[in-house]
Design an enzyme around this catalytic site. Structure first.
Site, short mmCIF file in Angstrom:
data_model
loop_
_atom_site.label_atom_id
_atom_site.label_comp_id
_atom_site.label_asym_id
_atom_site.label_seq_id
_atom_site.Cartn_x
_atom_site.Cartn_y
_atom_site.Cartn_z
CB SER A 84 -0.94 -0.07 1.20
OG SER A 84 -1.99 0.83 1.07
CE LYS A 143 -5.49 -2.14 -0.63
NZ LYS A 143 -5.55 -0.73 -0.97
#
Length: 365
Positions: A278, A303
């Protein structure tokens, strides 16, 4: 759009916001592919992503919208949970997991957390989560099942140490305090800065830790994301302006840009692994694409979707996926991760390899 405005817009976004420090992953441990959340045909997902800010919904209504959205990363957070997560606290059971081939195992346990109190230790194999075989789940589902939605809720695990007996334990999810930045003076003039998650104030802590160093190892292994504005601010410490990432929101391209005046001279190595995800991937991808750092380790988590927090009338938040982000070169890591410049061999000491690479960068000047 002016740069400052682009940065402010990006600061309102969260990338896997709230799922910090719960699980890691290993390269290739993806399981069956599932539909990308931004491709959901759910009408509720399309409407809520645009129109939820300020909506007067009960918690039950908000949770129902999340459940019906078809968005695997959607979440409902109470005002207290939202404050906890932005402030460096997180919901979970206090363990990280990794996957070696087809085996899912505990890679780290947070002292004092529910997992530690139950006697779970690093190296234990994770066999079942609420009766579902962990090895048969994509890593993203392992993350979600450990994470849960509420403090005080139970999760049943089956674990095994070496060839010992299988133990069944029930852990209660809790909000845990996080120590997001750890600093080590590993060699004269060389600093290792480990960032576990990007919560409020992390960039300032990294700036202080890096001050006066002659070489830096930025350790993002197991760093599971957080606030995009903190990742962008951290990138700004090592870049002199320019692009950090871009993302698509309702068909429009938004840009995240570094502030000018960062340190572009100090040799920098970034450690990554399957638990780097992320916002941590966003930072690593920017430094790699801008040729500012050498990435060492293994493939990152992958991600690459972006969640928009929508604050409801009572102060609670619904997060919904609005698109994918890309590195400055246009690469999106979603589902595939980032590849390191210098791969760490299986079973090798990635941290020592990072120091060797850094020594080469310093010698080259």
């Amino acid at each position: 759009m002016p740069t400052a405005q682009r940065v402010r817009q990006g600061a309102t976004l969260a990338v896997l916001f709230g799922a910090v420090l719960l699980a890691g992953a290993a390269a290739g441990a993806w399981g069956e592919a599932s539909p990308a959340p931004w491709q959901s045909s759910s009408e509720s997902a399309r409407l809520t992503a645009r129109d939820l800010d300020g909506a007067d919904l009960s918690p039950a209504q908000a949770e129902r919208l999340v459940g019906e959205s078809g968005d695997r990363w959607a979440a409902y957070l109470s005002p207290e949970e939202y404050a906890d997560l932005t402030g460096g606290r997180y919901l979970g059971v206090g363990l990280s997991v990794g996957r070696n081939g087809t085996t899912t195992a505990v890679s780290a346990v947070v002292p004092g957390g529910p997992a530690a109190e139950a006697g779970i230790a690093a190296g234990d194999r994770l066999l079942h989560i609420d009766g579902v075989p962990a090895d048969q789940l994509p890593v993203t589902d392992v993350v979600a099942r450990l994470r849960g939605q509420r403090a005080g809720t139970p999760v049943a695990l089956s674990v095994q140490r070496a060839d010992g007996p299988v133990r069944d334990v029930v852990l209660t999810r809790a909000v845990l305090a996080a120590r997001e930045v750890e600093v080590d003076r590993v060699r004269p003039g060389v600093v290792r800065i480990a960032v576990h998650a990007f919560t409020e104030g992390v960039a300032a802590q990294v700036r202080e830790a890096a001050r006066g160093s002659q070489g830096l190892v930025l350790d993002l292994r197991g760093s599971s994301g957080g606030l995009v504005e903190e990742a962008v601010a951290t990138a700004s410490l090592f870049l002199d302006g320019g692009p950090v990432a871009s993302y698509q929101e309702h068909g429009e391209t938004r840009e995240l840009t570094a502030a000018p005046g960062g340190d572009t001279a100090t040799p920098l190595v970034v450690l990554v692994d399957g638990g780097t995800m992320s916002s941590a991937e966003l930072l690593a991808g920017a430094l790699q694409d801008r040729c500012r750092a050498v990435l060492v380790g293994t493939r990152t988590f992958g991600k690459g979707s972006v969640q928009q927090p929508n604050r409801l009338a009572d102060g609670s938040v619904v997060e919904l996926t609005v698109g994918r982000w890309s590195t400055p070169s246009g690469h999106t890591p979603d589902g595939v991760g980032l590849l390191p410049d210098v791969p760490a061999p299986a079973g090798g000491d990635a941290a020592e390899l990072a120091l060797q690479v850094l020594a080469g960068l310093r010698a080259r000047g």
